[in-house]
Design a protein around this motif. Structure first.
Motif, mmCIF file in Angstrom:
data_model
loop_
_atom_site.group_PDB
_atom_site.id
_atom_site.type_symbol
_atom_site.label_atom_id
_atom_site.label_comp_id
_atom_site.label_asym_id
_atom_site.label_seq_id
_atom_site.Cartn_x
_atom_site.Cartn_y
_atom_site.Cartn_z
ATOM 1 N N LYS A 270 -21.991 -21.559 27.624
ATOM 2 C CA LYS A 270 -21.026 -22.296 28.441
ATOM 3 C C LYS A 270 -19.637 -22.240 27.825
ATOM 4 O O LYS A 270 -18.636 -22.086 28.543
ATOM 5 N N GLU A 271 -19.556 -22.366 26.500
ATOM 6 C CA GLU A 271 -18.254 -22.270 25.826
ATOM 7 C C GLU A 271 -17.628 -20.899 26.064
ATOM 8 O O GLU A 271 -16.438 -20.783 26.380
ATOM 9 N N TRP A 272 -18.431 -19.852 25.910
ATOM 10 C CA TRP A 272 -17.915 -18.503 26.186
ATOM 11 C C TRP A 272 -17.509 -18.363 27.656
ATOM 12 O O TRP A 272 -16.482 -17.742 27.964
ATOM 13 N N ALA A 273 -18.286 -18.941 28.570
ATOM 14 C CA ALA A 273 -17.986 -18.826 29.999
ATOM 15 C C ALA A 273 -16.625 -19.430 30.326
ATOM 16 O O ALA A 273 -15.898 -18.910 31.180
ATOM 17 N N GLY A 274 -16.273 -20.524 29.642
ATOM 18 C CA GLY A 274 -14.951 -21.102 29.838
ATOM 19 C C GLY A 274 -13.852 -20.148 29.409
ATOM 20 O O GLY A 274 -12.808 -20.033 30.077
ATOM 21 N N TRP A 275 -14.096 -19.440 28.296
ATOM 22 C CA TRP A 275 -13.134 -18.425 27.821
ATOM 23 C C TRP A 275 -13.018 -17.307 28.863
ATOM 24 O O TRP A 275 -11.915 -16.874 29.203
ATOM 25 N N ALA A 277 -13.653 -17.391 32.029
ATOM 26 C CA ALA A 277 -13.058 -17.847 33.286
ATOM 27 C C ALA A 277 -11.532 -17.751 33.257
ATOM 28 O O ALA A 277 -10.901 -17.468 34.285
ATOM 29 N N HIS A 278 -10.949 -17.975 32.082
ATOM 30 C CA HIS A 278 -9.501 -17.873 31.946
ATOM 31 C C HIS A 278 -9.031 -16.414 31.980
ATOM 32 O O HIS A 278 -7.823 -16.160 32.021
ATOM 33 N N THR A 288 -14.020 -19.914 37.243
ATOM 34 C CA THR A 288 -14.319 -21.198 36.601
ATOM 35 C C THR A 288 -15.544 -21.006 35.704
ATOM 36 O O THR A 288 -16.301 -20.035 35.846
ATOM 37 N N THR A 289 -15.736 -21.974 34.814
ATOM 38 C CA THR A 289 -16.906 -21.906 33.926
ATOM 39 C C THR A 289 -18.192 -21.827 34.743
ATOM 40 O O THR A 289 -19.078 -21.006 34.456
ATOM 41 N N LEU A 293 -21.045 -18.771 34.804
ATOM 42 C CA LEU A 293 -22.469 -19.006 34.539
ATOM 43 C C LEU A 293 -23.319 -18.572 35.730
ATOM 44 O O LEU A 293 -24.422 -18.040 35.554
#
Length: 519
Positions: A270-275, A277-278, A288-289, A293
């Protein structure tokens, strides 16, 4: 899970002992002093020599170029029979560069379980010259790995890591494969019961004595933290300064050590997905995160329907979570970008496009689908199966996965059956597990978001070692935090490590360092 490529990264009880009865106290702890049954081994002379053994020995050549010397130490196969069969444990040494200020020997273990460690003497010297000045640096290939009486069950795949998949049919397919892998180790039955951390810790003490050292200092990572804790439990009077990086929960060691990983892996994903998404404009994985995912889960579902064609490789539902497992645990900008590029290729393949793998994906897939040449996977499994009892009820493993299917849909089928061959293993552990409960001082370091040795387990090690102190990198989603084991070291952590190993000063209380997550 070290400073390595994706391919080589794959590599994620205070009970009455049954070892040498007069050498171990009833508490399970062995104090300083001579061990008469082992005297002939503890007094052996190390015949230091060149590390390179022949034209094809690239590792030996690297060690020689670094100025290391190598030796083989003779140890008992079975410590309850010290006069019985012996085996050889290979070690390397770099002598302290400031001999006038030398304070002892520092043994390095990178974890695994079962990763060969001789190369870590020069790696630590390069990462920490100040430590190399004060210590003789000792690398060790644990028993049955590397050049230490190597075990090889001739497994037909590059590694034993496979997810059990989405349903009972897929699970049964992996269970049959696990049974086959275990059967291939029948010829090693004499060695298998003696592959445990307890046996390797005793090997470490024979090495200490053979080196002429009254005490041993230690730097261990990942599974190496459990090995270090076992040594502290068995030999409290001989443990000098011990540093444990990314500690394993001591109460889960053995076949079930991977079961707690699922939620921590999901949090790291999830942390990587936030990265990612940007960076949707670049990788097209989701803005988006949640959408990133969703893309990951869509790839998994596509792989379950029909294996994805990735160049000359095929990625199915058993392999896809493994690709994520070996990538998660490194949270630097370059590491996140590499995972995003790999998943971009996999996402295109899931949509039916013809794709070419990235370099890292090609390397990882080649490893995961290649015949095992050096026996590394079977040796790791032997260590795991020897560290504790395994349930022989294969159905219980499936029921456990099903019970967590909703909350661990992607990683539960992998981590909750990661060591399934132990259910079919042709030998039982020679001894019960070691209960870690002591007050020997140690420094424990790790990251709060570690996906491979989750933080609750690190805290469990801290409680078990009541004389220890803990330094936590907050906001980091990495596995291994010290300079010798990672390409993204933390200066705050390394200052604490140096202060302890060089000056003997532990933090006054548990403390934190700030991580710098990729953004």
């Amino acid at each position: 899970m070290r400073k390595t490529s994706v391919a080589t990264a794959v590599i994620i009880a205070l009970l009455a002992p049954s070892g040498c009865a007069s050498a171990l106290a009833a508490s399970g702890a062995r104090q300083s002093g001579p061990d008469h049954e082992l005297a002939h081994l503890e007094q052996q002379k190390n015949l230091w020599r060149d590390c390179r053994t022949g034209p094809g020995d690239e590792l030996g050549a690297q060690l020689d170029a670094a100025g290391a010397r190598c030796a083989e130490v003779t140890v008992p196969l079975d410590y309850s029979r010290p006069d019985g069969r012996t085996i050889k444990v290979a070690i390397s040494r770099l002598q302290a560069t400031d001999p006038g200020r030398r304070r002892g020997a520092l043994l390095i273990n990178p974890g695994g379980p079962g990763d060969p460690g001789r190369i870590y003497a020069p790696l630590l010297k390069a990462a920490a010259p100040a430590l190399a000045a004060r210590y003789d640096l000792i690398g060790m290939d644990p028993r049955f790995t590397g050049r230490s009486t190597p075990m090889n069950c001739q497994w037909p795949i590059g590694d034993y890591l496979r997810s059990t998949g989405p349903d009972r049919r897929a699970f049964d397919r992996i269970a049959a494969q696990a049974e086959d892998l275990a059967a291939r180790c029948v010829g090693q039955r004499e060695l298998l019961p003696h592959a445990s951390a307890r046996a390797t810790a005793r090997d470490m003490d024979v090495i200490r004595a053979a080196l002429g050292e009254p005490k041993l200092s230690y730097l261990g990572g990942s599974y190496g933290t459990y090995l270090g804790a076992v040594y502290m439990q068995l030999f409290p009077g001989r443990a000098d300064r011990f540093v444990l990086d990314s500690a394993l929960d001591p109460d889960t060691a053995g076949p079930g050590y991977a079961r707690p990983m699922g939620p921590a892996l999901a949090a790291a994903l999830k942390e990587w997905a936030g990265w990612a998404a940007h960076r949707h404009d670049r990788y097209r994985l989701g803005s988006t995160t949640a959408r990133v995912l969703d893309t990951v889960h869509r790839i998994d579902r596509a792989a379950a329907r029909d294996p994805l064609r990735i160049g000359r490789h095929r990625v199915d539902t058993h392999m896809f979570p493994v690709i994520l497992l070996v990538s998660l645990g490194r949270d630097g900008e370059q590491d996140y970008a590499s995972l995003a590029a790999d998943l971009q290729v996999l996402n295109d393949a899931a949509r039916g496009a013809e794709v070419t793998p990235t370099r890292s994906l090609e390397e990882g897939l080649t490893f995961l689908s290649s015949p095992e040449a050096d026996g590394a996977g079977s040796a790791r499994m032997a260590i795991t199966c020897a560290d504790g009892p395994a349930s022989r009820d294969v159905g219980a493993h499936y029921r456990d996965i099903q019970a967590h299917r909703a909350d661990e849909p992607l990683f539960g089928p992998l981590t909750r059956a990661m060591n399934l061959p132990c259910a079919f293993w042709p030998a039982s552990p020679a001894e019960p597990p070691t209960q870690i409960r002591n007050a020997v001082p140690a420094l424990i370091i790790g990251a709060s978001g570690d996906p491979k040795t989750p933080y609750p387990g690190q805290r469990a090690m801290r409680r078990a070692l009541s004389g220890s102190r803990m330094v936590t990198v907050r906001g980091a989603f990495r596995h291994l935090v010290s300079g010798v084991f990672t390409s993204t070291p933390n200066a705050c952590v390394d200052r604490a490590v140096h202060r302890y190993l060089l000056d003997g000063v532990l933090p006054a209380r548990d403390t934190t360092c700030t991580g710098i997550p990729a953004r």
